[in-house]
Structure formats: C-alpha cells, structure tokens
Write an enzyme that holds these catalytic residues in place. Structure first.
Site, mmCIF file in Angstrom:
data_model
loop_
_atom_site.group_PDB
_atom_site.id
_atom_site.type_symbol
_atom_site.label_atom_id
_atom_site.label_comp_id
_atom_site.label_asym_id
_atom_site.label_seq_id
_atom_site.Cartn_x
_atom_site.Cartn_y
_atom_site.Cartn_z
ATOM 1 N N ASP A 1 -9.461 3.874 112.098
ATOM 2 C CA ASP A 1 -10.005 4.874 111.196
ATOM 3 C C ASP A 1 -8.891 5.729 110.593
ATOM 4 O O ASP A 1 -8.170 6.423 111.312
ATOM 5 C CB ASP A 1 -10.969 5.754 112.002
ATOM 6 C CG ASP A 1 -11.696 6.739 111.122
ATOM 7 O OD1 ASP A 1 -12.437 6.281 110.244
ATOM 8 O OD2 ASP A 1 -11.485 7.952 111.283
ATOM 9 N N THR B 1 -11.592 6.841 103.964
ATOM 10 C CA THR B 1 -10.393 7.669 104.141
ATOM 11 C C THR B 1 -9.122 6.864 103.866
ATOM 12 O O THR B 1 -8.214 7.354 103.201
ATOM 13 C CB THR B 1 -10.333 8.232 105.569
ATOM 14 O OG1 THR B 1 -10.552 7.176 106.483
ATOM 15 C CG2 THR B 1 -11.381 9.282 105.772
ATOM 16 N N THR B 2 -9.085 5.627 104.356
ATOM 17 C CA THR B 2 -7.888 4.820 104.132
ATOM 18 C C THR B 2 -7.710 4.554 102.643
ATOM 19 O O THR B 2 -6.614 4.680 102.092
ATOM 20 C CB THR B 2 -8.008 3.478 104.890
ATOM 21 O OG1 THR B 2 -8.471 3.764 106.207
ATOM 22 C CG2 THR B 2 -6.705 2.754 104.960
ATOM 23 N N ASP C 1 -18.724 6.882 110.495
ATOM 24 C CA ASP C 1 -18.478 6.448 109.117
ATOM 25 C C ASP C 1 -19.773 5.901 108.527
ATOM 26 O O ASP C 1 -20.163 6.234 107.408
ATOM 27 C CB ASP C 1 -17.433 5.313 109.065
ATOM 28 C CG ASP C 1 -16.026 5.831 109.311
ATOM 29 O OD1 ASP C 1 -15.888 7.009 109.676
ATOM 30 O OD2 ASP C 1 -15.066 5.051 109.140
HETATM 31 P P1 ADP Z 1 -11.771 3.011 104.560
HETATM 32 O O1 ADP Z 1 -11.217 3.972 105.551
HETATM 33 O O2 ADP Z 1 -11.174 3.216 103.200
HETATM 34 O O3 ADP Z 1 -13.245 2.950 104.539
HETATM 35 P P2 ADP Z 1 -11.899 0.383 105.735
HETATM 36 O O4 ADP Z 1 -10.923 -0.166 106.696
HETATM 37 O O5 ADP Z 1 -13.242 0.751 106.222
HETATM 38 O O6 ADP Z 1 -11.208 1.607 105.010
HETATM 39 O O7 ADP Z 1 -12.038 -0.686 104.570
HETATM 40 C C1 ADP Z 1 -12.859 -0.471 103.474
HETATM 41 C C2 ADP Z 1 -12.668 -1.591 102.470
HETATM 42 O O8 ADP Z 1 -13.030 -2.837 103.037
HETATM 43 C C3 ADP Z 1 -13.564 -1.385 101.263
HETATM 44 O O9 ADP Z 1 -12.833 -1.604 100.093
HETATM 45 C C4 ADP Z 1 -14.651 -2.431 101.455
HETATM 46 O O10 ADP Z 1 -15.208 -2.860 100.236
HETATM 47 C C5 ADP Z 1 -13.904 -3.528 102.151
HETATM 48 N N1 ADP Z 1 -14.796 -4.417 102.900
HETATM 49 C C6 ADP Z 1 -15.661 -4.086 103.876
HETATM 50 N N2 ADP Z 1 -16.327 -5.176 104.330
HETATM 51 C C7 ADP Z 1 -15.851 -6.220 103.624
HETATM 52 C C8 ADP Z 1 -16.121 -7.632 103.637
HETATM 53 N N3 ADP Z 1 -17.024 -8.169 104.461
HETATM 54 N N4 ADP Z 1 -15.426 -8.410 102.778
HETATM 55 C C9 ADP Z 1 -14.510 -7.878 101.952
HETATM 56 N N5 ADP Z 1 -14.211 -6.568 101.901
HETATM 57 C C10 ADP Z 1 -14.865 -5.756 102.714
HETATM 58 MG MG MG Z 2 -14.565 2.318 105.977
#
Ligand code: ADP
Ligand code: MG
Length: 561
Positions: free
Chosen positions: A67, A100-101, A389
C-alpha cells in the site's frame, strides 16, 4: 552565509554561516531528484503484479505492505520536497482510500517531464501554463469517458480491482462480497458514512473465515469478570460521562484526624454508589462508557447484573448509537429508561486470542462490522489495509455512481486526447501538454513493467487499439491488450480525479520553488554541489539518497533520468 554590500563595503550576514542554500536550477534539480527517488520506490508496487515492501522501524517492528500510503508513512522521510509527495499519498488515502501509488508516481513523472522541458530550454512558467491546460483537458476527458454504474456487479468489480495484487488477492471474491454487503447496509440516501463500518482484524485463522457480523461488535471484554458475559433483551446505556470521581481524587483535602479521613472516604463511596444506582434504576443491563468507570461503581453494577464496558472508542460508541437507538448521555441526571437502546442479545466471546463483544438483533442496524482473519499479524494487517482501500472505492462508487476502466485504459485514453489537444495549442505550451500526456502513460507503462512485459510494444499496441475501443487496457497476466471493461477491471472516477489533481498540485508547488534555504543539518546532504549538476548523478546512485533517511536504495531502483 555572507552577502557583501558594496556601499558599506562590509560583509553583511543575513543567514547563519552554516545554512545550506540551493538557488535557481539547483533547487529545482535537487527537489525533483528527491521526488523521483521516492516515486521509484513505490512504483514497483503498482498493479496486480506489483511487489511488496518490507519496512522495519527503529523498534524493530516489521510491516510488509503493498500500500503506497503505508509505505510512505512508515518511511522516515526527511527531504522537504519528498515530503510533499508523502502528503499527496496521505490526502489521497484520506479522500478516497485508494490510488495512492498512482498519485505519487504520476507526480514523480510530471516532475521528471517538466525537468526535461526545462533542460531543453522551456522556462518553468511556460511548463506550468502548459500543465494547467493539460490537467483541465485530462479531467474533461476523464469525466467524458466515465460510465454511469453503481449496480451490485459493478461494486463487486470495484472492490476486487482494489484488492488485486494485495495480500487479500486469493480471497478477494469473498472479501469483496462482505464489503459490498457491509456498505449496502449503511447506505443512506446514496451517502455512505465509512465510520459506520468497522473492520477489525484477528491475528489467527484463515482469510476465508473472515465474516460480516450480524449486528455490531466492540473489540473489548467487559470491565470485570464477575459481570454477566451474556445478556438477553439488552437495555443499553451509552455514557460519555466518566463514572469516577476524578476531581475528588485530585482535590487537596486537609484532614486533621483519622475520623475525618474515614468520613471523607465514606462520603466518596456514597457518591459512587449513587452513580451506580442511577444506572441500575434506569433499567439498563448493559453499559458502554466512553470514559473510565471507578472500581466501586463496577462493583455495584456487577452485583446488580449489569454488563459494563469502559473506555469504549468513540467510533464504536457512534455505531452502537446508530444500531441500537441509544442516546449518548453526557450528564448522568439525563439517564432515563427512554434514553436506553435495545438489542436482542449481547454476548462476549473469545475469537482466537481476542475478546469480542457482539451486539446482535439491533432494531435498526445502520452500522456494519467485518471481522477479518489472517494467519499472522502481518497477513491480517495487509488484508485490513486492502479492505480499507476497497471500502473507500465501493463507498465512492455508491455515492457518485461513476466509474472508469482500469488496467491503464483510462490513462491511455487521456494521453490520446491530450496529444490531439496539444495540436490545437501553439507555442511551447504545446510541448508541455505532450509531456503531460507522456507522464500519464506512466500508469500502463508501470503495470506492464511490473509484470515483466515489453512496455514499448504494449504501449504502441494499446494506443492503436484505442482508436476503436476506449476500454482497452493491459491484461498483465497474459501480456495482452484486452477490453478491461469486459474483464471487470473498474475503478471509481473519484480515485483517478483525485490522483490527477493532487499529483498536478504537488508538481506545480515543487516547480515554483527556485530557492531552498535550510538550517544547518536539516537536509542531511553530504555535498551535493558537484553531483547535482551532473546529469548522470541520479542513475549512478545505488542507494542512500541524501535526506531520504537512508532508505533510498529500496527495491532495486531503476535508472531514473
Ligand atoms: P494504487 O495505490 O494506485 O491503487 P495499486 O497497486 O492498487 O495502486 O494498483 C492500481 C492499478 O492497478 C490501477 O491502475 C488498476 O487499474 C490496476 N489494476 C488493478 N487490477 C488490475 C487487473 N486485474 N489487470 C490490470 N490492471 C489492474
Ligand atoms: Mg489500489
């Protein structure tokens, strides 16, 4: 730092001699470098194939997490510009709970592109202007591309997407269901008060044993073992009032003989007995008190068969109030049978190694509670963060009813529209808009990179696919460009809106700084003078960034500039 004044021909000291100062482009480079190092640290965690970080604090406590907000919060970041990115993550976490990322790496990339423009001769004010035009266009595209949806299937997809790639991944279907049900329970005219949903973790058991509790619970035992452990037909009193005589205990009393002391103590006991009696007389058989309860009061309550809880958390009190209809009493004189709440059954249980008190059969359970299980503290905490989240995104979707397509689809679409828009703008601002477009592609690029895919080929394919279908994104598991809407990878509009806005705000704030004046030792820099003017400085660095609390080397940093 001495400035020589020519008229009086004497050095004039306006800053302490050991003050550190970075002026003009050096301030800019110094700040941007720090932000990029920070964003490169969190970058490897993005998306389903993102990796985790292990963070150890001074006490040796370990946190393993994916996270972004948690990573940045746990790291002891001292660099002033890098702290601004930490602030973005915190704000994003607070407002939507997810993304957040994304927000941090977008800010890092916007800064990197701004520096490229600057090094090529575009003045910073022009970059700022171009970025401002670009951010408006990006948001306009975001709103135009959003889809109206808040049905249950969408909510489940939103929750699953938020939990993908986290510790909760393999049980995300079950957890998404718990969460959506919990949100639906508290929804009130399209509004979701997240505080009414309690997510509590138990460090023991399997993820699949996580459950949505019928009613609500508090994660604490009754005040005394000799109080009843279960009560049927509960009449619940809620007290804000401390049930102890703090003032009397702290008062200074002059006593001249032992008899006076006895009289004083007797009187005190009488007063406490009185308090207990007022509670008992109201008909309450369960008491939740936000403050302490004196031992005497506990004793009398226990003798009358009242189950009492002391120092109950504010958020728990609010949930009990909402679910049982109890009034929160601030003055014990106001306690009456009408002010009591009701529940069918209140009982204390031991769940693994924790005492949990369940309040079941509430008349209007507009509060919900989820018990998360994980085999160890590290696992259950990471699940809790992922659920948090997911709670944020499901609530945002219920409230706003607008979603966008994830997996890089929305970012590629925004970049495409920005490039077309740039053609309509003259001057160097056009270049800044194009750089903004490149910057926002950092999301699909990183998703692919973290999955070990060929980013160049995929991005070219993705851009081409968007000519026909705006929902095309990256299936990171198969390395293919697919329709992400069909794949159920959806996110609330609010997450992306907030990420773009706050990344842009932070970027603008950092770009406007042309002078950094720091007290001696505040920046922790060895001697950045020669290094900062050397463009290979960043890529040569392997760790231990000045002013980054010595954590700059985490995660095998990719070359940055
Ligand atoms: P954040 O802290 O920004 O939410 P995450 O590690 O949760 O970071 O990653 C979010 C990103 O991963 C988003 O751009 C989302 O669209 C992408 N994402 C989530 N699930 C999938 C999936 N099954 N396939 C492709 N991209 C995905
Ligand atoms: Mg996320």
């Amino acid at each position: 730092m001495a400035l020589v004044n020519k008229t009086i021909n004497n050095p004039m000291y306006i800053l302490r001699d050991d003050t550190e100062r970075f002026e003009g482009s050096r301030a800019l480079r110094y700040n941007i470098l720090a932000c990029q190092i920070l964003s490169s640290i969190v970058r490897t965690t993005l998306g389903p194939k993102g990796m985790d970080k292990m963070l150890v604090d001074k006490m040796g406590d370990v946190v393993v997490t994916n996270d972004g907000a948690t990573i940045l919060q746990e790291m002891d970041i001292t660099h002033p510009a890098a702290k601004m990115l930490v602030e973005i993550a915190r704000k994003q976490e607070h407002i939507v709970g997810d993304g957040t990322t994304t927000a941090v790496i977008l800010a890092g990339e916007l800064l990197k592109k701004a520096q490229e423009l600057y090094e090529d001769g575009t003045p910073i004010p022009t970059v700022l202007l171009g970025y401002r035009l670009a951010v408006d266009k990006a948001l306009e595209t975001l709103f135009e591309t959003s889809i109206d949806a808040d049905d249950e299937e969408t909510l489940l997809g939103i929750a699953r997407t938020a939990m993908t790639g986290k510790g909760s991944d393999y049980a995300k279907d079950e957890l998404a269901e718990l969460l959506v049900k919990a949100v639906q329970k508290v929804e009130d005219n399209g509004e979701v008060d997240k505080k009414l949903i309690k997510i509590h973790r138990i460090n023991g058991g399997a993820i699949e044993d996580s459950e949505l509790v019928d009613g609500i619970f508090v994660d604490q035992p009754r005040a005394r073992e000799d109080m009843p452990a279960e009560i049927h037909d509960a009449k619940i009193a809620l007290m804000k009032y401390p049930l102890e005589l703090k003032d009397v205990n702290n008062a200074k009393v002059d006593l001249t003989n032992p008899l006076e002391l006895q009289a004083f103590l007797d009187n005190e006991e009488e007063m406490l007995k009185d308090i207990a009696n007022q509670i008992i007389d109201s008909g309450a058989n369960v008491l939740f008190c936000q403050k302490g309860i004196d031992d005497y009061v506990q004793h009398y309550l226990s003798r009358a068969g009242v189950m009492a809880f002391k120092r109950v958390k504010n958020t728990d009190i609010k949930r009990i109030m909402m679910a049982t209809g109890a009034e929160l009493i601030t003055n014990i004189e106001d306690l009456s049978p009408e002010s009591l709440g009701t529940a069918d059954y209140v009982h204390q249980e031991k769940v693994f190694d924790q005492f949990i008190t369940f309040i079941e059969g509430c008349k209007d359970p507009k509060a919900s509670s989820i018990l998360i299980r994980g085999s160890t503290r590290h696992i259950s905490s990471e699940i809790e963060r992922a659920m948090d989240d997911a709670l944020g995104v499901v609530a945002a979707t219920v409230e706003e009813g607008k979603i966008v397509i994830g997996g890089g689809a929305i970012e590629i679409e925004i970049a495409r529209k920005l490039r077309a828009f740039a053609n309509t703008i003259g001057g160097r601002e056009q270049l800044a808009i194009i750089k903004f477009a490149e910057a926002i592609e950092i999301v699909p690029k990183t998703l692919a990179e973290n999955a070990g895919l060929d980013t160049i080929d995929l991005l070219v394919e993705l851009r081409a696919a968007h000519e026909d279908n705006v929902n095309m994104g990256i299936n990171v598991f198969e390395g293919k460009v697919v329709d992400m809407k069909e794949a159920g990878v959806v996110e609330p509009q609010r997450v992306k809106k907030q990420a773009i806005q706050s990344a842009h705000e932070a970027c603008e704030m950092i770009l406007r700084i042309d002078d950094l004046v720091a007290a001696a030792g505040a920046l922790n820099t060895p001697d950045p003078d020669e290094n900062l003017d050397d463009p290979t400085y960043a890529s040569n660095m392997t760790g231990g960034m000045p002013g980054m609390g010595g954590m700059g080397g985490m995660g095998g940093m990719p070359p940055m500039m």
